[in-house]
Design an enzyme around this catalytic site. Sequence first.
Site, PDB file in Angstrom:
ATOM      1  N   ASP A 156      -8.165   4.023  -2.877  1.00  0.00           N
ATOM      2  CA  ASP A 156      -7.274   2.994  -2.340  1.00  0.00           C
ATOM      3  C   ASP A 156      -6.991   1.958  -3.418  1.00  0.00           C
ATOM      4  O   ASP A 156      -7.905   1.275  -3.900  1.00  0.00           O
ATOM      5  CB  ASP A 156      -7.933   2.326  -1.125  1.00  0.00           C
ATOM      6  CG  ASP A 156      -6.959   1.477  -0.319  1.00  0.00           C
ATOM      7  OD1 ASP A 156      -5.883   1.150  -0.835  1.00  0.00           O
ATOM      8  OD2 ASP A 156      -7.297   1.145   0.841  1.00  0.00           O
TER       9      ASP A 156
ATOM     10  N   HIS B  17      -1.244   1.462   7.031  1.00  0.00           N
ATOM     11  CA  HIS B  17      -1.943   1.372   5.744  1.00  0.00           C
ATOM     12  C   HIS B  17      -2.036   2.758   5.123  1.00  0.00           C
ATOM     13  O   HIS B  17      -2.680   3.654   5.667  1.00  0.00           O
ATOM     14  CB  HIS B  17      -3.342   0.787   5.891  1.00  0.00           C
ATOM     15  CG  HIS B  17      -4.058   0.671   4.566  1.00  0.00           C
ATOM     16  ND1 HIS B  17      -3.614  -0.156   3.568  1.00  0.00           N
ATOM     17  CD2 HIS B  17      -5.141   1.322   4.067  1.00  0.00           C
ATOM     18  CE1 HIS B  17      -4.406  -0.031   2.511  1.00  0.00           C
ATOM     19  NE2 HIS B  17      -5.336   0.869   2.789  1.00  0.00           N
TER      20      HIS B  17
ATOM     21  N   CYS C 220       0.816  -1.223   0.000  1.00  0.00           N
ATOM     22  CA  CYS C 220       0.000   0.000   0.000  1.00  0.00           C
ATOM     23  C   CYS C 220       0.843   1.262   0.000  1.00  0.00           C
ATOM     24  O   CYS C 220       0.475   2.267  -0.630  1.00  0.00           O
ATOM     25  CB  CYS C 220      -0.949   0.003   1.198  1.00  0.00           C
ATOM     26  SG  CYS C 220      -0.117   0.067   2.813  1.00  0.00           S
TER      27      CYS C 220
END
Length: 271
Positions: free
Chosen positions: A119, A104, A67
Amino acid sequence: MSQLAEKIKESGYAESWPPVKQLSFILEKFAEWFPFENVDVLTGNEERITPEFLTKKMVQTQRGGLCYETNALLLLVLQEFGFDAELGAATVNNDGKWALEHTHALVLLQLNDGKYIADSGFGNRLALSPLKLDGPEVISPAGTFRLRTRRTEKGTIAAECQNSQGDWDLCYAFDWQAAPWEKLSEMKQLIHAHPHSPFNKQLLIARASTSGTESINEARQHRKWQNGTEETFSFEDKHDFLQAIRGSCSPALTKAIEAYKARQSSDQDKS
């Protein structure tokens, strides 16, 4: 304009589209081009997260990342396209248990009609569209997603996905607060070294697309199609595993995985 932005435009991106459609198009392309993969964690690549590092690894070499790589690259591209975008940091929740705090990365967006997140770095659980805070649910082949104001131990905003019983599971929580770019390298260090990191134990490749989802670890390959059908193929040996990798991954990612497995076999032979 960067090489990646040019590639997105050449793929059909239109300036005349509404912002949400533009964002969805970019997210679909990121899901297609940049799989979720942790090879660098397992091989100990400790390079800092910089725009140059991301461009070389992901755009030029055609690798994926975790991520803090995929969403960092997404942030740069969205800013290049003129979006009001900032880096955010969330804490993942797995089956009621919190993962490492603030590891994250995601993208915080301010559009004319409110706040959204984007995302591209949550494994194969991707909405493939931006999520509006307290807005409508978004459905993708990976499931049904929403973003809600919800007080938790780790923040006041929650990204949620619907489970098979129709209930809403917490994916991750955060506060709407911009994180500095340096936070990305801090995330990387924790994911690489912390004993509770979920990504420094075994190989994982995951992707989502408009047709379905896929995940590969060293034991099996799992696919789920948009119509709900699923298949799992268990690997008999390393040959089966590498065949699946070669069929699903770019040449550069395949080469990196082959090198990792060769080194792993050599280490086992020495022990």
